[in-house]
Design an enzyme around this catalytic site. Structure first.
Site, mmCIF file in Angstrom:
data_model
loop_
_atom_site.group_PDB
_atom_site.id
_atom_site.type_symbol
_atom_site.label_atom_id
_atom_site.label_comp_id
_atom_site.label_asym_id
_atom_site.label_seq_id
_atom_site.Cartn_x
_atom_site.Cartn_y
_atom_site.Cartn_z
ATOM 1 N N ARG A 222 0.833 -1.194 0.000
ATOM 2 C CA ARG A 222 0.000 0.000 0.000
ATOM 3 C C ARG A 222 0.870 1.246 0.000
ATOM 4 O O ARG A 222 1.948 1.284 0.598
ATOM 5 C CB ARG A 222 -0.943 0.006 1.219
ATOM 6 C CG ARG A 222 -2.090 -0.996 1.082
ATOM 7 C CD ARG A 222 -3.044 -0.560 -0.036
ATOM 8 N NE ARG A 222 -4.076 -1.551 -0.326
ATOM 9 C CZ ARG A 222 -4.005 -2.439 -1.297
ATOM 10 N NH1 ARG A 222 -2.924 -2.503 -2.055
ATOM 11 N NH2 ARG A 222 -5.007 -3.266 -1.522
ATOM 12 N N HIS B 114 0.198 0.908 -9.997
ATOM 13 C CA HIS B 114 -0.621 -0.095 -9.302
ATOM 14 C C HIS B 114 -1.010 -1.219 -10.276
ATOM 15 O O HIS B 114 -2.174 -1.584 -10.416
ATOM 16 C CB HIS B 114 -1.882 0.538 -8.701
ATOM 17 C CG HIS B 114 -2.371 -0.174 -7.478
ATOM 18 N ND1 HIS B 114 -2.863 0.489 -6.372
ATOM 19 C CD2 HIS B 114 -2.450 -1.492 -7.177
ATOM 20 C CE1 HIS B 114 -3.234 -0.386 -5.448
ATOM 21 N NE2 HIS B 114 -2.984 -1.603 -5.920
#
Length: 269
Positions: free
Chosen positions: A180, A228
């Site tokens: 994250r 991502h």
């Protein structure tokens, strides 16, 4: 993003996500507060996340960003010192299913030592040479040659990697984050790269996302940045595993059996 009306939240029995990051739905003031019904499919992304990690790791070790820059300048020059996974020492921050898959791939390529780090100091994976508790993180970082982070976003992990944490890593270490984006202080990461303390870094996640076009991470030296893209369902195997997990949980739900991938809302994953 997914928004649940209050009525749906009250009647919901289980909610399966086709991704790993369920932390927004674990908040005590959210629409699912008090309901143990969240299912994560994070274990279906082990192959794609591990392969992405190995890819960017090899790019760093073999100096690909610098060679790509030379090629763009049409300079035919080799000779940069490189390193290898073989005989290297690695620390994986997050020793669950995905961390175990990365450890398996590293050991298969000849890694000398792979340390797993988890909250409990335990892991089900047999591919770690040792697993230590995150309470020993400072000591672990001092011994870490290559650090791979796959932690979820929780109150304990947000902002965990400060300038002080990066300074604990040995000179020439590498830092990879496929967990994250709120784990590292991004300014501290850029400072560690610009100063040369870190030999390189690769991050697939940022804070915020999408990353604004004017953000300095885009042009930070020594950094491999991907949008991502490490996980998700663009790999056919990941899609198939995701569907198979959903179908298995549907069968279990109908049979009154325990569901797989149930999220511990108190931990955020």
């Amino acid at each position: 993003s997914l928004t649940l009306p209050a009525k749906a939240g009250a009647s919901l029995r289980w909610l399966a996500f086709a991704y790993a990051g369920v932390d927004p739905f674990c908040r005590p003031d959210g629409p699912l507060a008090g309901k143990d019904c969240l299912l994560t499919s994070s274990n279906t992304f082990d192959v794609t996340l591990a392969e992405h990690t190995i890819m960017v790791l090899l790019m760093l070790l073999r100096r690909m960003p610098e060679y790509e820059e030379r090629v763009r300048r049409r300079e035919w020059r080799a000779g940069l010192p490189i390193r290898s996974i073989r005989d290297g020492r690695f620390t994986i921050l997050g020793a669950g299913h995905i961390g175990g898959r990365i450890a398996e791939d590293l050991k298969g390529m000849g890694a000398a030592h792979v340390t797993g780090v988890s909250r409990s100091g335990r892991s089900r994976s047999p591919y770690f040479d040792e697993v230590r508790p995150i309470s020993e993180l400072d000591a672990i970082l001092r011994e870490t040659e290559h650090l791979i982070c796959i932690l979820p976003s929780t109150p304990e992990t947000r902002g965990l990697f400060t300038a002080e944490k990066f300074a604990l890593l040995p000179q020439g270490a590498t830092f990879l984050n496929v967990g994250r984006g709120d784990l590292p202080d991004q300014d501290a990461l850029m400072d560690a790269l610009k100063s040369g303390h870190l030999a390189g870094a690769a991050i697939d996640v940022t804070d915020p996302e999408p990353l604004p076009p004017e953000h300095p991470l885009w042009t930070c030296p020594g950094l491999i940045l991907t949008p991502h893209a490490a996980g998700g369902t663009t790999l056919p195997r990941s899609r198939d595993d995701n569907v198979a997990l959903f179908c298995e949980n549907l069968r279990r739900y109908a049979a009154g059996e325990a569901l797989q991938g149930l999220v511990d809302r108190s931990q955020g994953y």
